[in-house]
Design a protein around this motif. Structure first.
Motif, short mmCIF file in Angstrom:
data_model
loop_
_atom_site.label_atom_id
_atom_site.label_comp_id
_atom_site.label_asym_id
_atom_site.label_seq_id
_atom_site.Cartn_x
_atom_site.Cartn_y
_atom_site.Cartn_z
N UNK A 36 0.81 -1.22 0.00
CA UNK A 36 0.00 0.00 0.00
C UNK A 36 0.85 1.28 0.00
N UNK A 37 1.67 1.41 1.02
CA UNK A 37 2.34 2.68 1.27
C UNK A 37 3.45 2.97 0.28
N UNK A 38 4.13 1.91 -0.19
CA UNK A 38 5.29 2.12 -1.05
C UNK A 38 4.88 2.79 -2.37
N UNK A 39 3.62 2.63 -2.72
CA UNK A 39 3.11 3.24 -3.95
C UNK A 39 3.43 4.75 -3.99
N UNK A 40 3.26 5.41 -2.85
CA UNK A 40 3.54 6.85 -2.78
C UNK A 40 4.86 7.15 -2.06
N UNK A 41 5.25 6.27 -1.12
CA UNK A 41 6.37 6.64 -0.25
C UNK A 41 7.72 6.11 -0.70
N UNK A 42 7.85 5.63 -1.93
CA UNK A 42 9.19 5.26 -2.42
C UNK A 42 9.48 6.01 -3.71
N UNK A 43 8.94 7.21 -3.82
CA UNK A 43 9.20 8.02 -5.02
C UNK A 43 8.30 7.56 -6.15
N UNK A 44 8.80 7.57 -7.35
CA UNK A 44 8.00 7.16 -8.50
C UNK A 44 6.97 8.23 -8.84
N UNK A 45 6.11 7.91 -9.78
CA UNK A 45 5.17 8.90 -10.30
C UNK A 45 4.18 9.35 -9.23
N UNK A 46 3.58 8.38 -8.53
CA UNK A 46 2.59 8.74 -7.51
C UNK A 46 3.21 9.51 -6.35
N UNK A 47 4.43 9.16 -6.04
CA UNK A 47 5.13 9.89 -4.98
C UNK A 47 5.33 11.34 -5.39
N UNK A 48 5.69 11.52 -6.64
CA UNK A 48 5.94 12.86 -7.18
C UNK A 48 4.63 13.66 -7.22
N UNK A 49 3.58 13.02 -7.74
CA UNK A 49 2.28 13.71 -7.86
C UNK A 49 1.74 14.07 -6.47
N UNK A 50 1.79 13.11 -5.53
CA UNK A 50 1.19 13.36 -4.22
C UNK A 50 2.10 14.21 -3.34
N UNK A 51 3.40 14.20 -3.62
CA UNK A 51 4.35 14.94 -2.78
C UNK A 51 4.65 14.20 -1.49
N UNK A 52 4.44 12.88 -1.49
CA UNK A 52 4.70 12.09 -0.29
C UNK A 52 6.20 12.00 -0.02
N UNK A 53 6.60 12.13 1.25
CA UNK A 53 8.02 11.97 1.58
C UNK A 53 8.48 10.54 1.29
N UNK A 54 9.62 10.44 0.60
CA UNK A 54 10.17 9.15 0.18
C UNK A 54 10.98 8.54 1.33
N UNK A 55 10.78 7.26 1.60
CA UNK A 55 11.54 6.62 2.70
C UNK A 55 13.03 6.49 2.38
N UNK A 56 13.40 6.70 1.13
CA UNK A 56 14.83 6.64 0.80
C UNK A 56 15.49 8.00 0.99
#
Ligand code: HEC
Length: 110
Positions: A36-56
């Motif tokens: 679930x969470x890695x979709x936004x929280x490991x970067x990638x397109x959704x991470x970029x769009x949502x602005x979620x902080x990346x765990x890396x």
């Protein structure tokens, strides 16, 4: 001579087993995080769009860690806010799944 070969073979089998087991434990991820969470929280397109902080990227987490206690973070993710979907959008996830995923994420970024 035959006995030595056998001992050597067993030693190799044990060694390979240990190597395999330790690799799995290093790679072991939290399942909810991975699903679930890695979709936004490991970067990638959704991470970029949502602005979620990346765990890396630990530095991206500092403002959240400074602002919110772990209890507050659990509240945010479990209940949802304007900035965060309830349980990251996973309605089938139990509260403890989500709490474990947060703990896992914190172990990566702290
Ligand atoms: C749809 C994308 C998305 C998904 C999926 C997602 N997040 Fe987030 N997450 C965000 C965004 C965006 C922020 C930053 C919110 C903000 O700016 O306040 C965030 C912030 C956070 C924070 C910091 C909260 C704070 O304000 O202190 C935690 C903890 C967190 N997410 C945990 C999770 C967990 C655990 C999951 C999986 C169950 C998850 N997230 C799934 C987008 C997502």
């Amino acid at each position: 001579m035959e006995i030595h070969k056998k001992v050597l073979k067993n030693a190799i089998v044990v060694f390979v087993l240990i190597a395999a087991l330790s690799t799995t434990s290093v790679l072991a991820e939290d399942k909810t995080f991975a699903d679930v969470c890695s979709e936004c929280h490991t970067g990638g397109f959704k991470g970029w769009v949502s602005g979620a902080p990346n765990v890396k990227e630990k530095d991206k987490w500092q403002k959240f860690i400074e602002r919110d206690s772990i209890t507050k973070m659990r509240e945010i993710v479990l209940n949802g806010t304007d900035d965060h979907k309830r349980k990251g959008g996973c309605e089938t996830c139990s509260n403890s799944d989500v709490v474990d995923a947060i703990d896992y994420m914190m172990s990566l970024v702290k």
